[in-house]
Design a protein around this motif. Sequence first.
Motif, PDB file in Angstrom:
ATOM      1  N   GLY A 525      -3.075   7.790   3.533  1.00 56.99           N
ATOM      2  CA  GLY A 525      -3.011   7.750   5.140  1.00 56.99           C
ATOM      3  C   GLY A 525      -1.706   7.635   5.781  1.00 56.99           C
ATOM      4  O   GLY A 525      -0.861   7.928   5.275  1.00 56.99           O
ATOM      5  N   HIS A 526      -1.661   6.798   6.608  1.00 56.71           N
ATOM      6  CA  HIS A 526      -0.733   6.034   7.475  1.00 56.71           C
ATOM      7  C   HIS A 526       0.448   5.723   6.493  1.00 56.71           C
ATOM      8  O   HIS A 526       1.536   6.001   6.550  1.00 56.71           O
ATOM      9  CB  HIS A 526      -0.962   5.215   8.547  1.00 56.71           C
ATOM     10  N   ARG A 527       0.063   4.770   5.384  1.00 55.48           N
ATOM     11  CA  ARG A 527       1.259   4.287   4.497  1.00 55.48           C
ATOM     12  C   ARG A 527       1.780   5.373   3.817  1.00 55.48           C
ATOM     13  O   ARG A 527       3.075   5.412   3.533  1.00 55.48           O
ATOM     14  CB  ARG A 527       0.328   3.307   3.692  1.00 55.48           C
ATOM     15  N   GLU A 529       2.357   8.554   4.978  1.00 57.14           N
ATOM     16  CA  GLU A 529       3.201   9.220   5.894  1.00 57.14           C
ATOM     17  C   GLU A 529       4.480   8.319   6.191  1.00 57.14           C
ATOM     18  O   GLU A 529       5.647   8.702   6.259  1.00 57.14           O
ATOM     19  CB  GLU A 529       2.434   9.030   7.275  1.00 57.14           C
ATOM     20  N   GLN A 530       4.450   6.850   6.203  1.00 52.25           N
ATOM     21  CA  GLN A 530       5.557   6.141   6.164  1.00 52.25           C
ATOM     22  C   GLN A 530       6.525   6.218   4.992  1.00 52.25           C
ATOM     23  O   GLN A 530       7.538   6.311   5.199  1.00 52.25           O
ATOM     24  CB  GLN A 530       5.151   4.485   6.278  1.00 52.25           C
ATOM     25  N   LEU A 546       7.997  10.425  10.895  1.00 47.07           N
ATOM     26  CA  LEU A 546       6.895  10.294  10.781  1.00 47.07           C
ATOM     27  C   LEU A 546       5.850  11.502  11.292  1.00 47.07           C
ATOM     28  O   LEU A 546       5.019  11.968  10.439  1.00 47.07           O
ATOM     29  CB  LEU A 546       6.064   9.070  11.662  1.00 47.07           C
ATOM     30  N   LYS A 550       3.743  13.798   8.640  1.00 47.32           N
ATOM     31  CA  LYS A 550       2.276  14.097   8.841  1.00 47.32           C
ATOM     32  C   LYS A 550       2.309  15.614   8.873  1.00 47.32           C
ATOM     33  O   LYS A 550       1.137  15.876   8.397  1.00 47.32           O
ATOM     34  CB  LYS A 550       1.996  13.488  10.219  1.00 47.32           C
TER      35      LYS A 550
END
Length: 559
Positions: A525-527, A529-530, A546, A550
């Motif tokens: 997920g977002h982690r 993407e980081q 970012l 994504k």
Amino acid sequence: MLERLDIHHYALIDDVSINFGEGFSVITGETGAGKSIILGALSLLLGEKADAQAIRSGCEVATVSASFFLGDRIPVGIAHYLEENDLGLDEGCLLLSRSIKTNGRSAISIQGRAATRTDLSAISEELLDISAQRDHQSLLSPANQLQVLDAFGNCLGVKESYQSLYRRCQALQQEKDALKKNLESSLREAEFLKFAVDEIKKADPKPGEDDELTEQIRTISAYEQIHDSLSLATNLLHGSENGSSLLGSLHQAGKLIEHASSSDPSLTNLYQRLDSSFIEVQDIYESLRDYLSSMSYSEEELDRLQGRLALLQRLKKKYGHSIASMLAYKAESEEKLNQSEHGEELLIDLEKKLKLTLGELEKAAQVLHQVRLRSALVLQKEIEETLRTLGMREALFTIEVNPTALSASGGDEIAFMICANPGLESRPIKDVASGGELSRIMLALKTTLSHHDSVGTLIFDEVDAGIGGSVALSVAKQLKKLSRSHQVIVITHLASIASQADEHLVVSKEVSDGMSFSHIDEVQGHRREQEIARMLSGDGESEVSLVHAKQMLDTVAQG
């Protein structure tokens, strides 16, 4: 496939468990975070030499364990090892473990039972293959290129037939050289050996003869003393003209006891015993008398015996410390003389055998050469096609198989050639390939060979060396394709490769209480993407990065 890797007290890692999935996994992280430590830990399970310096500071033991899921697809070598050691899989899993101690020693176990480093190496080589930068360099070696070609072309059967003949030729050549050397030595020694053999033959020594002669000489030399002693003894037993006789006394005593026994029967036993003694003494006397009558003394015989003994002693000094050694030397010398007499015939016969075997070897080398030529055409075509998908669209990859002097590996010299740009001539990859090109050639090679081997897990380190942009994306897609048939684990610095993975692991480092620790975590997920954003721009919080990260992940997810 590699299911789980446990690392304890190794380098910067205190206690880490990593779970791997099927397909394509990547390991990323900032430089110095500890990505190479994972590779080092896996190398221990490949049987590489343990280094006590790798044990975490303050700890006594470092341990690396790996669990591989095999199911019912067990490689032949592993199946044989398990059967030979009466071991079985645990729900289809095989566990390898290795510990290293501060004294430099290591403990190895396979499926919970102690094993050797040789066993570990043989087992792990059927489970995983690690391709690192050093492997790219090994690709430049003609010897390694030959091994790659033979593995691809299934040349092992033909190669073994050739090597069997080669070993036979080597043995015959060594036998010929040894015979020639012995022959030359024998010819030089022939005159002396012939003299020695003739001298020993003329003496004709018998085993133990020197001991017998010594005893005879001692006896003859003591003739007077023996004669006087025996004469006195016979006089005492039989008596002389003016002396008493032991035999006479025994006889008279016997008569008296016999007379007394007529009145007292209990004396009969004593009479019988004395009578037996009289008979025994009478026999001794007669034997001594006969011996005395046979005794003679000859100065000539004594001289002859002493001369014979002196001859044997002289020969022993020259040819051995005993008659047995002298006779052995004689036999050895006769054998050498026989070799010198018949050695030329033996040498000619051996040369004929060697020539015949060399002819067979040359034919076997030609058969192997033809198999390699056919294999080279197929392999170079497959590698070239793969290179085109990796951004080297104009590259021409060829494998030269040139005849050379016969050796243990055959009569061929292999060269991987490449022409990266149209209009240029093909040259050996060691002369023209850059780091990025070598990485792609290695990947193409691994991809091509993966269809012909049974190793389930492929690990790549620095496969992205020297590449970027569209080429990196092509490499990523090739790795993705390879993961359809193998478990692929890649250590990378490129976002374009990391974004293609099915599973993403991140290595990070922190300092706590003055100690450095490396951690490995799966990100989603977002982690994730980081992490992709950080790989793109160095800043995992940048909005632009970012968004780009994504987009990359969404593109992969959509197909």
